[in-house]
Design a protein around this motif. Structure first.
Motif, PDB file in Angstrom:
ATOM      1  N   ASN A   1      -8.932  -0.616  -0.057  1.00 27.06           N
ATOM      2  CA  ASN A   1     -10.016  -1.496  -0.478  1.00 27.06           C
ATOM      3  C   ASN A   1      -9.434  -2.895  -0.707  1.00 27.06           C
ATOM      4  O   ASN A   1      -8.607  -3.096  -1.600  1.00 27.06           O
ATOM      5  CB  ASN A   1     -10.654  -0.963  -1.760  1.00 27.06           C
ATOM      6  CG  ASN A   1     -11.864  -1.763  -2.188  1.00 27.06           C
ATOM      7  OD1 ASN A   1     -11.778  -2.956  -2.432  1.00 27.06           O
ATOM      8  ND2 ASN A   1     -13.001  -1.099  -2.278  1.00 27.06           N
TER       9      ASN A   1
ATOM     10  N   THR B   1       0.844  -1.192   0.000  1.00 21.48           N
ATOM     11  CA  THR B   1       0.000   0.000   0.000  1.00 21.48           C
ATOM     12  C   THR B   1       0.882   1.246   0.000  1.00 21.48           C
ATOM     13  O   THR B   1       2.060   1.206   0.383  1.00 21.48           O
ATOM     14  CB  THR B   1      -0.938   0.045   1.228  1.00 21.48           C
ATOM     15  OG1 THR B   1      -0.224   0.548   2.365  1.00 21.48           O
ATOM     16  CG2 THR B   1      -1.494  -1.330   1.541  1.00 21.48           C
TER      17      THR B   1
ATOM     18  N   PRO C   1      -5.316   4.235  -0.376  1.00 24.16           N
ATOM     19  CA  PRO C   1      -6.593   4.227   0.333  1.00 24.16           C
ATOM     20  C   PRO C   1      -7.477   5.347  -0.196  1.00 24.16           C
ATOM     21  O   PRO C   1      -7.030   6.185  -0.988  1.00 24.16           O
ATOM     22  CB  PRO C   1      -6.182   4.516   1.778  1.00 24.16           C
ATOM     23  CG  PRO C   1      -5.005   5.439   1.612  1.00 24.16           C
ATOM     24  CD  PRO C   1      -4.274   4.952   0.378  1.00 24.16           C
ATOM     25  N   ASP C   2      -8.722   5.379   0.258  1.00 19.43           N
ATOM     26  CA  ASP C   2      -9.550   6.545  -0.013  1.00 19.43           C
ATOM     27  C   ASP C   2      -9.443   7.485   1.188  1.00 19.43           C
ATOM     28  O   ASP C   2      -8.579   7.313   2.049  1.00 19.43           O
ATOM     29  CB  ASP C   2     -10.997   6.144  -0.303  1.00 19.43           C
ATOM     30  CG  ASP C   2     -11.622   5.319   0.813  1.00 19.43           C
ATOM     31  OD1 ASP C   2     -11.150   5.428   1.970  1.00 19.43           O
ATOM     32  OD2 ASP C   2     -12.585   4.581   0.542  1.00 19.43           O
TER      33      ASP C   2
ATOM     34  N   GLN D   1      -6.413  -1.711   8.876  1.00 23.60           N
ATOM     35  CA  GLN D   1      -6.532  -2.131   7.487  1.00 23.60           C
ATOM     36  C   GLN D   1      -7.212  -3.509   7.394  1.00 23.60           C
ATOM     37  O   GLN D   1      -7.179  -4.291   8.352  1.00 23.60           O
ATOM     38  CB  GLN D   1      -5.152  -2.171   6.827  1.00 23.60           C
ATOM     39  CG  GLN D   1      -4.425  -0.826   6.849  1.00 23.60           C
ATOM     40  CD  GLN D   1      -5.219   0.275   6.171  1.00 23.60           C
ATOM     41  OE1 GLN D   1      -5.821   0.084   5.113  1.00 23.60           O
ATOM     42  NE2 GLN D   1      -5.234   1.460   6.789  1.00 23.60           N
TER      43      GLN D   1
ATOM     44  N   ARG E   1      -8.353   3.851   4.677  1.00 24.18           N
ATOM     45  CA  ARG E   1      -8.396   2.383   4.608  1.00 24.18           C
ATOM     46  C   ARG E   1      -8.355   1.947   3.145  1.00 24.18           C
ATOM     47  O   ARG E   1      -9.067   2.498   2.299  1.00 24.18           O
ATOM     48  CB  ARG E   1      -9.673   1.904   5.281  1.00 24.18           C
ATOM     49  CG  ARG E   1      -9.819   0.402   5.475  1.00 24.18           C
ATOM     50  CD  ARG E   1     -11.062   0.172   6.330  1.00 24.18           C
ATOM     51  NE  ARG E   1     -11.577  -1.179   6.235  1.00 24.18           N
ATOM     52  CZ  ARG E   1     -11.299  -2.158   7.090  1.00 24.18           C
ATOM     53  NH1 ARG E   1     -10.489  -1.916   8.109  1.00 24.18           N
ATOM     54  NH2 ARG E   1     -11.832  -3.361   6.957  1.00 24.18           N
TER      55      ARG E   1
ATOM     56  N   SER F   1     -10.966   7.624   3.784  1.00 20.88           N
ATOM     57  CA  SER F   1     -11.164   6.958   5.071  1.00 20.88           C
ATOM     58  C   SER F   1      -9.847   6.506   5.686  1.00 20.88           C
ATOM     59  O   SER F   1      -9.783   6.159   6.859  1.00 20.88           O
ATOM     60  CB  SER F   1     -12.077   5.737   4.902  1.00 20.88           C
ATOM     61  OG  SER F   1     -11.389   4.689   4.227  1.00 20.88           O
TER      62      SER F   1
ATOM     63  N   GLU G   1     -10.775  -5.597  -1.870  1.00 16.56           N
ATOM     64  CA  GLU G   1     -11.124  -6.190  -3.161  1.00 16.56           C
ATOM     65  C   GLU G   1     -10.246  -5.634  -4.277  1.00 16.56           C
ATOM     66  O   GLU G   1      -9.848  -6.365  -5.186  1.00 16.56           O
ATOM     67  CB  GLU G   1     -12.599  -5.944  -3.457  1.00 16.56           C
ATOM     68  CG  GLU G   1     -13.538  -6.699  -2.510  1.00 16.56           C
ATOM     69  CD  GLU G   1     -14.998  -6.454  -2.839  1.00 16.56           C
ATOM     70  OE1 GLU G   1     -15.279  -5.675  -3.778  1.00 16.56           O
ATOM     71  OE2 GLU G   1     -15.860  -7.048  -2.159  1.00 16.56           O
ATOM     72  N   GLN G   2      -9.939  -4.338  -4.201  1.00 18.77           N
ATOM     73  CA  GLN G   2      -9.045  -3.737  -5.197  1.00 18.77           C
ATOM     74  C   GLN G   2      -7.665  -4.376  -5.117  1.00 18.77           C
ATOM     75  O   GLN G   2      -7.057  -4.698  -6.153  1.00 18.77           O
ATOM     76  CB  GLN G   2      -8.930  -2.233  -4.966  1.00 18.77           C
ATOM     77  CG  GLN G   2      -7.975  -1.541  -5.939  1.00 18.77           C
ATOM     78  CD  GLN G   2      -7.688  -0.093  -5.545  1.00 18.77           C
ATOM     79  OE1 GLN G   2      -8.202   0.404  -4.536  1.00 18.77           O
ATOM     80  NE2 GLN G   2      -6.869   0.582  -6.320  1.00 18.77           N
TER      81      GLN G   2
END
Length: 376
Positions: A130, A97, A123-124, A158, A128, A126, A132-133
């Motif tokens: 994703n 990440t 992350p976005d 996370q 955090r 938030s 699934e991404q």
């Protein structure tokens, strides 16, 4: 003496831990690898007992744990130590990440310079990522996924459980940097699917300079294919040569034992402190950086409208010790790369401060906030 609010950087050594270490320094002076006398035998026994204590709390086999100097060394061992296996198998794709600690990001740069393909998931707002991404990015040549459990700057947890569960059925190694999770999410650590994990003592009231790397065996009883980074001795199953720091290890074990025994009271105390901080902020305009529902109770990253972070350090520094991010970046005045990856504005990043505590005692934030009001 200023009030310490930077536990995510390092926590003061607990008195009980210090007592254990002093006793070891006084009474167990031997080298744990000296086999010809009782001093070495006693030191080795103490290391074995400490290893068993930590392993039991983490729900791993003691032989799966390697003592290191801390999470930075553990992280480097995982990242750089995978290179030989990756080159042999041709699997040179790594996923991580954009908000990892520099102890992950910097060694990954080394591998990139050697031809590895490293993919950074952002992350976005938030804070955090994703899951699934990230999982959709796994390829046939993916050798490793490395994701921190809790971000040190925002305190955001996370989705490592979702990632670990999905990767369990794939031939992809999963490394978790649990530096900020140990002592806060112990039961979650025990239930997590992972291959490698980094932890350290000094975030939980233990001594600086000691940590561990967990290398879990798979169903075929094989350890992750990590090549040691140093040579010159057989200590720690050949992964970390050098004289075993007996007192540090004993202190580490005591800190882990204490954080496990006092976990719920610590969590309750941290929640109470955070609520007190929110109450003290009444009347100010602010934004919490990261989604509070995913944030550990011992941390808050906040941008207070009109408060320049650097001005806050100058005005509050004599009375309060806090930061604006990870200690690995404290030597520079650059704005947080973590908050940048979250897509926050320049203003919000410039106003961001991080406070972190341990929950042992109540904190009156009224004087802190009064100074903030005078600044803005």
């Amino acid at each position: 003496m200023s009030l310490y609010l930077d536990y995510n950087a390092s926590s003061p050594v607990l008195p009980e831990v210090l007592d254990v270490m002093i006793s070891v320094y006084k009474n167990t002076p031997g080298n744990a690898d000296s086999r010809t006398h009782v001093y070495g035998t006693n030191a080795k026994k103490l290391v074995l007992e400490s290893r068993r204590t930590i392993a039991s709390i983490l729900a791993v086999d003691p032989t799966e744990m390697i003592f290191t100097s801390g999470s930075t060394e553990s992280n480097n061992t995982c990242i750089l130590g995978i290179a030989d296996y990756a080159n042999k198998t041709g699997k040179k794709h790594i996923i991580t990440t954009a908000i990892e600690h520099k102890a992950i990001l910097e060694p990954l740069k080394i591998l990139q310079n050697k031809g590895f393909d490293v993919e950074y998931i952002k992350p976005d707002a938030s804070g955090r990522i994703n899951a699934e991404q990230l999982l959709a990015s796994v390829r046939a040549d993916t050798v490793l996924v490395s994701v921190m459990f809790v971000n040190s700057e925002t305190g955001i947890i996370q989705p490592v459980h979702q990632i670990g569960k999905a990767l369990k059925s794939q031939s992809v190694l999963f490394h978790v940097d649990a530096t900020q999770a140990l002592g806060k999410l112990n039961s979650e650590i025990r239930s997590l699917d992972y291959d490698m994990m980094s932890i350290t003592a000094h975030k939980i009231g233990g001594p600086q300079g000691i940590g561990a790397l967990i290398l879990k065996r798979n169903d075929s009883y094989q350890s992750p294919p990590i090549t040691p980074l140093m040579y010159g001795g057989h200590q720690e199953r050949g992964f970390r040569p050098g004289t075993t720091p007996v007192a540090l290890i004993a202190g580490f074990a005591k800190a882990v034992e204490l954080c496990e025994n006092n976990l719920q009271s610590s969590i309750d105390g941290c929640i109470r402190i955070k609520n007190n901080f929110y109450k003290a902020l009444d009347g100010l305009t602010y934004t919490i950086n990261g989604d509070p529902q995913y944030c550990i109770p011992s941390t808050i990253n906040i941008s207070i409208d009109g408060l320049d972070a650097e001005a806050a350090f100058l005005c509050l520094g004599d009375d309060y010790a806090f930061s604006n991010g990870s200690a690995c970046n404290s030597s520079t005045h650059e704005l947080s790369y973590v908050l940048d990856a979250m897509g926050l504005s320049e203003k919000r990043k410039a106003e961001a401060i991080r406070l972190s505590w341990n929950g042992k005692e109540d904190i009156d934030f009224t004087p802190f906030v009064n100074i903030v009001r005078s600044i803005i």
